[in-house]
Motif scaffolding. Structure first.
Motif, PDB file in Angstrom:
ATOM      1  N   ASP A   1       0.845  -1.199   0.000  1.00 45.98           N
ATOM      2  CA  ASP A   1       0.000   0.000   0.000  1.00 45.98           C
ATOM      3  C   ASP A   1       0.880   1.248   0.000  1.00 45.98           C
ATOM      4  N   ILE A   2       1.892   1.233   0.870  1.00 49.95           N
ATOM      5  CA  ILE A   2       2.811   2.383   0.949  1.00 49.95           C
ATOM      6  C   ILE A   2       3.558   2.559  -0.374  1.00 49.95           C
ATOM      7  N   LYS A   3       4.061   1.451  -0.910  1.00 51.26           N
ATOM      8  CA  LYS A   3       4.839   1.557  -2.161  1.00 51.26           C
ATOM      9  C   LYS A   3       3.973   2.171  -3.271  1.00 51.26           C
ATOM     10  N   GLY A   4       2.703   1.724  -3.333  1.00 53.47           N
ATOM     11  CA  GLY A   4       1.791   2.261  -4.349  1.00 53.47           C
ATOM     12  C   GLY A   4       1.546   3.747  -4.139  1.00 53.47           C
ATOM     13  N   LYS A   5       1.337   4.137  -2.872  1.00 52.22           N
ATOM     14  CA  LYS A   5       1.063   5.560  -2.597  1.00 52.22           C
ATOM     15  C   LYS A   5       2.283   6.422  -2.945  1.00 52.22           C
ATOM     16  N   VAL A   6       3.474   5.927  -2.605  1.00 52.38           N
ATOM     17  CA  VAL A   6       4.687   6.699  -2.908  1.00 52.38           C
ATOM     18  C   VAL A   6       4.877   6.806  -4.427  1.00 52.38           C
ATOM     19  N   ALA A   7       4.572   5.709  -5.133  1.00 53.95           N
ATOM     20  CA  ALA A   7       4.751   5.715  -6.599  1.00 53.95           C
ATOM     21  C   ALA A   7       3.611   6.452  -7.301  1.00 53.95           C
ATOM     22  N   GLY A   8       2.491   6.676  -6.577  1.00 51.91           N
ATOM     23  CA  GLY A   8       1.319   7.290  -7.206  1.00 51.91           C
ATOM     24  C   GLY A   8       0.602   6.311  -8.122  1.00 51.91           C
ATOM     25  N   LEU A   9       0.725   4.991  -7.828  1.00 55.68           N
ATOM     26  CA  LEU A   9       0.127   3.970  -8.698  1.00 55.68           C
ATOM     27  C   LEU A   9      -0.685   2.958  -7.885  1.00 55.68           C
ATOM     28  N   PRO A  10      -1.785   2.430  -8.464  1.00 55.63           N
ATOM     29  CA  PRO A  10      -2.468   1.332  -7.791  1.00 55.63           C
ATOM     30  C   PRO A  10      -1.562   0.110  -7.766  1.00 55.63           C
ATOM     31  N   VAL A  11      -1.753  -0.753  -6.755  1.00 57.88           N
ATOM     32  CA  VAL A  11      -0.826  -1.878  -6.572  1.00 57.88           C
ATOM     33  C   VAL A  11      -0.772  -2.780  -7.805  1.00 57.88           C
ATOM     34  N   TYR A  12      -1.893  -2.940  -8.505  1.00 61.66           N
ATOM     35  CA  TYR A  12      -1.860  -3.858  -9.662  1.00 61.66           C
ATOM     36  C   TYR A  12      -0.859  -3.393 -10.724  1.00 61.66           C
ATOM     37  N   GLN A  13      -0.639  -2.070 -10.805  1.00 61.71           N
ATOM     38  CA  GLN A  13       0.350  -1.573 -11.775  1.00 61.71           C
ATOM     39  C   GLN A  13       1.759  -2.011 -11.380  1.00 61.71           C
ATOM     40  N   LEU A  14       1.996  -2.107 -10.058  1.00 65.76           N
ATOM     41  CA  LEU A  14       3.331  -2.522  -9.590  1.00 65.76           C
ATOM     42  C   LEU A  14       3.537  -4.019  -9.791  1.00 65.76           C
ATOM     43  N   LEU A  15       2.433  -4.757  -9.963  1.00 70.22           N
ATOM     44  CA  LEU A  15       2.528  -6.216 -10.130  1.00 70.22           C
ATOM     45  C   LEU A  15       2.596  -6.612 -11.608  1.00 70.22           C
ATOM     46  N   GLY A  16       2.687  -5.624 -12.485  1.00 67.92           N
ATOM     47  CA  GLY A  16       2.796  -5.940 -13.910  1.00 67.92           C
ATOM     48  C   GLY A  16       1.712  -5.301 -14.749  1.00 67.92           C
ATOM     49  N   GLY A  17       0.743  -4.665 -14.095  1.00 69.61           N
ATOM     50  CA  GLY A  17      -0.334  -4.007 -14.854  1.00 69.61           C
ATOM     51  C   GLY A  17      -1.504  -4.934 -15.098  1.00 69.61           C
ATOM     52  N   ALA A  18      -2.593  -4.357 -15.594  1.00 74.62           N
ATOM     53  CA  ALA A  18      -3.831  -5.135 -15.758  1.00 74.62           C
ATOM     54  C   ALA A  18      -3.709  -6.149 -16.892  1.00 74.62           C
ATOM     55  N   SER A  19      -4.155  -7.375 -16.623  1.00 71.93           N
ATOM     56  CA  SER A  19      -4.220  -8.402 -17.669  1.00 71.93           C
ATOM     57  C   SER A  19      -5.636  -8.534 -18.216  1.00 71.93           C
ATOM     58  N   ARG A  20      -6.582  -7.794 -17.635  1.00 68.88           N
ATOM     59  CA  ARG A  20      -7.991  -7.862 -18.091  1.00 68.88           C
ATOM     60  C   ARG A  20      -8.696  -6.582 -17.641  1.00 68.88           C
ATOM     61  N   ASN A  21      -9.932  -6.419 -18.125  1.00 64.84           N
ATOM     62  CA  ASN A  21     -10.658  -5.182 -17.791  1.00 64.84           C
ATOM     63  C   ASN A  21     -11.361  -5.265 -16.445  1.00 64.84           C
ATOM     64  N   GLY A  22     -11.772  -6.463 -16.060  1.00 64.99           N
ATOM     65  CA  GLY A  22     -12.490  -6.630 -14.795  1.00 64.99           C
ATOM     66  C   GLY A  22     -12.402  -8.079 -14.350  1.00 64.99           C
ATOM     67  N   LEU A  23     -12.800  -8.300 -13.096  1.00 68.31           N
ATOM     68  CA  LEU A  23     -12.645  -9.627 -12.489  1.00 68.31           C
ATOM     69  C   LEU A  23     -14.016 -10.275 -12.314  1.00 68.31           C
ATOM     70  N   ARG A  24     -14.252 -11.367 -13.050  1.00 72.31           N
ATOM     71  CA  ARG A  24     -15.517 -12.080 -12.903  1.00 72.31           C
ATOM     72  C   ARG A  24     -15.678 -12.536 -11.451  1.00 72.31           C
ATOM     73  N   ALA A  25     -16.879 -12.314 -10.894  1.00 75.28           N
ATOM     74  CA  ALA A  25     -17.111 -12.654  -9.484  1.00 75.28           C
ATOM     75  C   ALA A  25     -18.222 -13.686  -9.373  1.00 75.28           C
ATOM     76  N   TYR A  26     -18.204 -14.443  -8.263  1.00 74.56           N
ATOM     77  CA  TYR A  26     -19.373 -15.283  -7.980  1.00 74.56           C
ATOM     78  C   TYR A  26     -19.972 -14.891  -6.639  1.00 74.56           C
ATOM     79  N   GLY A  27     -21.305 -14.997  -6.557  1.00 69.16           N
ATOM     80  CA  GLY A  27     -22.016 -14.683  -5.322  1.00 69.16           C
ATOM     81  C   GLY A  27     -22.583 -15.944  -4.703  1.00 69.16           C
ATOM     82  N   HIS A  28     -23.078 -15.811  -3.466  1.00 71.15           N
ATOM     83  CA  HIS A  28     -23.587 -16.961  -2.713  1.00 71.15           C
ATOM     84  C   HIS A  28     -25.106 -16.977  -2.732  1.00 71.15           C
ATOM     85  N   ALA A  29     -25.714 -17.896  -3.433  1.00 70.30           N
ATOM     86  CA  ALA A  29     -27.165 -18.070  -3.290  1.00 70.30           C
ATOM     87  C   ALA A  29     -27.399 -19.228  -2.339  1.00 70.30           C
TER      88      ALA A  29
END
Ligand SMILES: O=C(O)C(=O)C[C@H](O)[C@H](O)CO
Length: 409
Positions: free
Chosen positions: A95-123
């Motif tokens: 969190d600190i590294k991202g704030k210091v860099a001015g970047l979300p953490v996913y950018q520090l991990l290599g950047g986005a590989s997709r536009n969004g994350l498919r989720a499942y809910g509990h019925a």
């Protein structure tokens, strides 16, 4: 840059959460989740008594070195208490590294590989009509993949079944930990479950059709041969996965399950390290890694286990019930967005009170999650709100069979 403070907060806005906040000499703060449902104070003490003072004066940018130092220097390794404590430090430093860099953490991990994350809910439902209502409600909320849990005739309380009917308009309310000084006893009968569950999936497929990905959690209750039988019986209903079909300690048991069924398997929510997945990944005994950032030592090891799994076409299915705080949840969204072998993310939604303590920037739109683009993890911790919800003792339930034997819950 140096760390000048490491503070631990235990708060209970509808449920307990343990949060670590690290502050640097420049006034940058990072937060991490150390919540261990039903054993929260053990991790809080581990952090307060044994870890906090070791962090003072350290360079917050040295995430891997700090992780290795905390893991190896204690000599006593692994286990959920230790690994949740290390996870909180790891997340706070990212969190600190991202704030210091001015970047979300996913950018520090290599950047986005997709536009969004498919989720499942509990019925869930106490009977088929209430289960159908719950599925419909989740579809209306935008979920595109749904976990199915139901009551079993003859069993009083079953894991994963919400107390309130969804048709009542209440938000999904399933929380297994009960507040109080002793765990609730529940009952269990595997044969009744094995007879009933395929009939439920048949009904759901008949009602909702073949398209929608359906999941189910066995919650570690079957022997390998029972799980093999269930996996086979569920094959006509084309599950996305059968989760935790056997007790997680018996990794070899999944060989037997694998030999008998092509129903995809997911396991790992109670695992703490990559070593717990070694056999399962190398022998391709599972299809999805169920680890959670919070119980697995944080973002750094989660990324490593997924890179290992990628070699075997095994995907992520990170554990995301509400006992993973919004901080731990954000951490795994950043990992999920960055890795190539993303599968699916469990998403239960936190309560409104929880969201006053943890202001989240993640979004859930049309069935897809995104961690947002704020620097760091994207979660703000509101200390004042946290202090207004003091810790309340709570325990997860446990199971007994009809003859009184304690069984996996
Ligand atoms: O979400 C799941 O798959 C679970 O099994 C949730 C667990 O019961 C919960 O995290 C226990 O605290």
């Amino acid at each position: 840059m140096k760390i000048i403070a490491a503070e631990v907060f235990v708060t209970s806005p509808t449920r307990n959460f343990v949060t670590l906040r690290i502050t640097t000499e420049d006034g940058v703060t990072g937060i991490g989740d150390a919540t261990l449902n039903g054993r929260e104070l053990a991790v809080a003490a581990y952090l307060k008594e044994h870890v906090a003072q070791l962090l003072i004066g350290k360079d917050p940018h040295r995430i891997e070195d700090t992780w290795q130092f905390l893991y190896r220097s204690s000599y006593w390794r692994r286990g959920p208490v230790t690994m949740a404590a290390i996870a909180a430090v790891d997340m706070a430093l990212w969190d600190i590294k991202g704030k210091v860099a001015g970047l979300p953490v996913y950018q520090l991990l290599g950047g986005a590989s997709r536009n969004g994350l498919r989720a499942y809910g509990h019925a869930s439902g106490a009977d088929i009509p209430s289960l159908f209502d719950s599925v419909r409600e989740h579809l209306e909320l935008g979920y595109k993949s749904i976990r199915i849990q139901t009551a079993i005739p003859g069993i009083k309380a079953v894991y994963g079944v919400a107390a309130q009917a969804q048709a009542s308009g209440e938000r999904y309310d399933y929380e297994p930990a009960g507040r109080g000084a002793f765990p609730q006893e529940e009952d269990w009968d595997t044969r009744a479950y094995l007879r009933h569950l395929p009939t439920v999936f048949e009904a759901v497929r008949n009602e909702f059709g073949p398209e929608i990905p359906l999941l189910h959690d066995g919650h570690h209750r079957m022997t390998p041969i029972q799980a093999a039988k269930l996996g086979k019986a569920l094959e006509p209903y084309d599950l996305f996965w059968l989760e935790d079909c056997t007790p997680a300690e018996n990794q070899e048991g999944l060989r037997l399950v694998r030999q008998h069924t092509t129903t995809p398997l997911a396991i790992g929510e109670i695992f703490n390290t990559v070593y717990d997945f070694q056999t399962l990944i190398k022998e391709q005994l599972i299809d999805y890694v169920r680890a959670a950032s919070t119980h697995f030592g944080g973002i750094s090891p989660l990324k490593k286990v997924m890179d290992f799994a990628a070699q075997y076409q095994i995907k992520s299915g990170f554990h995301g019930p509400t006992d993973i705080s919004p901080v731990g949840f954000a951490a795994q969204l950043h990992v999920g967005l960055a890795i190539h072998n993303y599968g699916i993310q469990e998403y239960m939604q936190h309560s409104d009170k929880t969201n006053t303590v943890f202001e989240q920037s993640m979004t859930f739109t049309d069935g897809y999650l995104h961690p947002g683009d704020k620097p760091g993890l994207g979660v703000e911790f509101n200390e004042e709100a946290a202090n207004s919800f003091p810790y309340q003792q709570a325990y997860l339930p446990y199971n007994r069979l009809v003859d009184g034997t304690v069984h996996d819950w």
